[in-house]
Design a protein around this motif. Structure first.
Motif, PDB file in Angstrom:
ATOM      1  N   GLU A 123       0.825  -1.211   0.000  1.00 40.39           N
ATOM      2  CA  GLU A 123       0.000   0.000   0.000  1.00 40.39           C
ATOM      3  C   GLU A 123       0.858   1.259   0.000  1.00 40.39           C
ATOM      4  O   GLU A 123       0.495   2.275  -0.557  1.00 40.39           O
ATOM      5  N   ASP A 124       2.022   1.172   0.634  1.00 39.57           N
ATOM      6  CA  ASP A 124       2.906   2.331   0.741  1.00 39.57           C
ATOM      7  C   ASP A 124       3.843   2.469  -0.456  1.00 39.57           C
ATOM      8  O   ASP A 124       4.551   3.463  -0.549  1.00 39.57           O
ATOM      9  N   SER A 125       3.871   1.467  -1.328  1.00 39.26           N
ATOM     10  CA  SER A 125       4.899   1.449  -2.370  1.00 39.26           C
ATOM     11  C   SER A 125       4.381   1.121  -3.759  1.00 39.26           C
ATOM     12  O   SER A 125       4.852   0.179  -4.400  1.00 39.26           O
ATOM     13  N   PRO A 126       3.413   1.897  -4.279  1.00 37.74           N
ATOM     14  CA  PRO A 126       3.068   1.660  -5.683  1.00 37.74           C
ATOM     15  C   PRO A 126       4.282   1.997  -6.540  1.00 37.74           C
ATOM     16  O   PRO A 126       5.140   2.793  -6.129  1.00 37.74           O
ATOM     17  N   ILE A 127       4.387   1.367  -7.695  1.00 42.72           N
ATOM     18  CA  ILE A 127       5.537   1.655  -8.564  1.00 42.72           C
ATOM     19  C   ILE A 127       5.064   2.137  -9.922  1.00 42.72           C
ATOM     20  O   ILE A 127       3.907   1.939 -10.306  1.00 42.72           O
ATOM     21  N   LEU A 128       5.977   2.783 -10.621  1.00 41.49           N
ATOM     22  CA  LEU A 128       5.652   3.282 -11.953  1.00 41.49           C
ATOM     23  C   LEU A 128       5.278   2.116 -12.867  1.00 41.49           C
ATOM     24  O   LEU A 128       5.870   1.028 -12.797  1.00 41.49           O
ATOM     25  N   ALA A 129       4.310   2.344 -13.711  1.00 40.77           N
ATOM     26  CA  ALA A 129       3.805   1.297 -14.603  1.00 40.77           C
ATOM     27  C   ALA A 129       4.911   0.702 -15.470  1.00 40.77           C
ATOM     28  O   ALA A 129       4.973  -0.514 -15.657  1.00 40.77           O
ATOM     29  N   GLY A 130       5.803   1.526 -15.996  1.00 38.24           N
ATOM     30  CA  GLY A 130       6.883   1.025 -16.839  1.00 38.24           C
ATOM     31  C   GLY A 130       7.782   0.048 -16.095  1.00 38.24           C
ATOM     32  O   GLY A 130       8.207  -0.963 -16.657  1.00 38.24           O
ATOM     33  N   ARG A 131       8.050   0.334 -14.843  1.00 38.98           N
ATOM     34  CA  ARG A 131       8.873  -0.566 -14.014  1.00 38.98           C
ATOM     35  C   ARG A 131       8.147  -1.880 -13.770  1.00 38.98           C
ATOM     36  O   ARG A 131       8.750  -2.954 -13.828  1.00 38.98           O
ATOM     37  N   LEU A 132       6.845  -1.804 -13.499  1.00 37.81           N
ATOM     38  CA  LEU A 132       6.070  -3.025 -13.267  1.00 37.81           C
ATOM     39  C   LEU A 132       6.007  -3.888 -14.525  1.00 37.81           C
ATOM     40  O   LEU A 132       6.128  -5.111 -14.457  1.00 37.81           O
ATOM     41  N   ILE A 133       5.887  -3.261 -15.676  1.00 40.01           N
ATOM     42  CA  ILE A 133       5.874  -4.021 -16.935  1.00 40.01           C
ATOM     43  C   ILE A 133       7.189  -4.775 -17.111  1.00 40.01           C
ATOM     44  O   ILE A 133       7.197  -5.951 -17.489  1.00 40.01           O
ATOM     45  N   LEU A 134       8.308  -4.116 -16.811  1.00 40.71           N
ATOM     46  CA  LEU A 134       9.609  -4.790 -16.906  1.00 40.71           C
ATOM     47  C   LEU A 134       9.693  -5.966 -15.933  1.00 40.71           C
ATOM     48  O   LEU A 134      10.174  -7.052 -16.296  1.00 40.71           O
ATOM     49  N   LEU A 135       9.232  -5.776 -14.712  1.00 39.37           N
ATOM     50  CA  LEU A 135       9.258  -6.865 -13.728  1.00 39.37           C
ATOM     51  C   LEU A 135       8.373  -8.029 -14.159  1.00 39.37           C
ATOM     52  O   LEU A 135       8.768  -9.197 -14.061  1.00 39.37           O
ATOM     53  N   LEU A 136       7.170  -7.725 -14.654  1.00 37.53           N
ATOM     54  CA  LEU A 136       6.271  -8.790 -15.106  1.00 37.53           C
ATOM     55  C   LEU A 136       6.854  -9.526 -16.312  1.00 37.53           C
ATOM     56  O   LEU A 136       6.678 -10.742 -16.453  1.00 37.53           O
ATOM     57  N   SER A 137       7.568  -8.814 -17.174  1.00 38.63           N
ATOM     58  CA  SER A 137       8.228  -9.457 -18.318  1.00 38.63           C
ATOM     59  C   SER A 137       9.276 -10.458 -17.838  1.00 38.63           C
ATOM     60  O   SER A 137       9.386 -11.560 -18.380  1.00 38.63           O
ATOM     61  N   GLU A 138      10.040 -10.064 -16.811  1.00 39.08           N
ATOM     62  CA  GLU A 138      11.043 -10.972 -16.244  1.00 39.08           C
ATOM     63  C   GLU A 138      10.378 -12.191 -15.614  1.00 39.08           C
ATOM     64  O   GLU A 138      10.848 -13.329 -15.785  1.00 39.08           O
ATOM     65  N   VAL A 139       9.286 -11.983 -14.903  1.00 37.59           N
ATOM     66  CA  VAL A 139       8.552 -13.097 -14.279  1.00 37.59           C
ATOM     67  C   VAL A 139       8.014 -14.026 -15.355  1.00 37.59           C
ATOM     68  O   VAL A 139       8.118 -15.251 -15.247  1.00 37.59           O
ATOM     69  N   ARG A 140       7.446 -13.462 -16.419  1.00 43.40           N
ATOM     70  CA  ARG A 140       6.938 -14.267 -17.535  1.00 43.40           C
ATOM     71  C   ARG A 140       8.043 -15.162 -18.085  1.00 43.40           C
ATOM     72  O   ARG A 140       7.834 -16.361 -18.325  1.00 43.40           O
ATOM     73  N   ASP A 141       9.245 -14.600 -18.247  1.00 42.80           N
ATOM     74  CA  ASP A 141      10.371 -15.373 -18.772  1.00 42.80           C
ATOM     75  C   ASP A 141      10.812 -16.455 -17.789  1.00 42.80           C
ATOM     76  O   ASP A 141      11.095 -17.591 -18.193  1.00 42.80           O
ATOM     77  N   ILE A 142      10.877 -16.125 -16.505  1.00 42.27           N
ATOM     78  CA  ILE A 142      11.262 -17.108 -15.485  1.00 42.27           C
ATOM     79  C   ILE A 142      10.298 -18.289 -15.484  1.00 42.27           C
ATOM     80  O   ILE A 142      10.704 -19.437 -15.327  1.00 42.27           O
ATOM     81  N   LEU A 143       9.007 -18.006 -15.695  1.00 48.76           N
ATOM     82  CA  LEU A 143       7.997 -19.064 -15.687  1.00 48.76           C
ATOM     83  C   LEU A 143       7.940 -19.828 -17.009  1.00 48.76           C
ATOM     84  O   LEU A 143       7.183 -20.793 -17.126  1.00 48.76           O
ATOM     85  N   GLY A 144       8.713 -19.401 -17.993  1.00 46.74           N
ATOM     86  CA  GLY A 144       8.744 -20.098 -19.269  1.00 46.74           C
ATOM     87  C   GLY A 144       7.501 -19.876 -20.110  1.00 46.74           C
ATOM     88  O   GLY A 144       7.142 -20.709 -20.946  1.00 46.74           O
ATOM     89  N   LEU A 145       6.856 -18.722 -19.927  1.00 45.95           N
ATOM     90  CA  LEU A 145       5.652 -18.412 -20.699  1.00 45.95           C
ATOM     91  C   LEU A 145       6.039 -17.768 -22.022  1.00 45.95           C
ATOM     92  O   LEU A 145       7.121 -17.179 -22.153  1.00 45.95           O
ATOM     93  N   ALA A 146       5.162 -17.861 -22.985  1.00 48.28           N
ATOM     94  CA  ALA A 146       5.419 -17.297 -24.308  1.00 48.28           C
ATOM     95  C   ALA A 146       5.636 -15.796 -24.233  1.00 48.28           C
ATOM     96  O   ALA A 146       5.034 -15.105 -23.395  1.00 48.28           O
TER      97      ALA A 146
END
Length: 156
Positions: A123-146
């Protein structure tokens, strides 16, 4: 109004904070008919205006899907999602990969039958959308998703 406790509803609303001026709606066609590939049919569109409590309760009751836009007017996010559109087969393998990764994702079956992997930020730490997109991209790759697996937010 569906039988959802006040505190549970308040907690749900607080998790899915986002854009104040628009949100997505999915109205299932009611027949559990599936498109090619297995996705349940329905009508999806964007509605202009504020998300109402009725929108949340209808979503929780399965009346219609609600898609809160995660990015706020100040370009920050409190949550994000990876939309895994795999409708056929065993979801267990995906859930095992999520568990083994140790990444704090919350998997849910989507209204259309796929899987949404949510991440909720402090709740105290929302992040910029661009940063979240980069993090989600890394997670997608770690999980082996397309590489074309859909991420939310979409806009930076």
């Amino acid at each position: 109004m569906p039988d959802v406790g006040y505190q549970a509803l308040a907690d749900f609303v607080s998790l899915f904070k986002g854009k104040d001026t628009a949100y997505g709606v999915h109205i299932p066609d009611g027949a559990d008919r599936k498109e090619e590939g297995g996705k349940l049919r329905g009508r999806s569109f964007t509605r202009t205006g504020n998300v109402t409590i009725n929108s949340y309760t209808d979503h929780l009751a399965g009346v219609q899907g609600l898609g809160v836009v995660p990015i706020t007017d100040n370009d920050k996010c409190w949550f994000g999602a990876i939309d895994v559109d795999v409708y056929k087969g065993d979801r267990t393998a995906l859930l095992r990969r999520v568990e083994r990764s140790g990444i704090p994702l919350c998997p849910f079956q989507s209204k259309s039958g796929g899987t949404h992997l949510f991440v909720f930020l402090s709740e105290d730490s929302p992040i910029l959308a661009g940063r979240l997109i980069l993090l989600l991209s890394e997670v997608r790759d770690i999980l082996g998703l397309a590489a074309d697996t859909e991420l939310f937010p979409k806009q930076r």
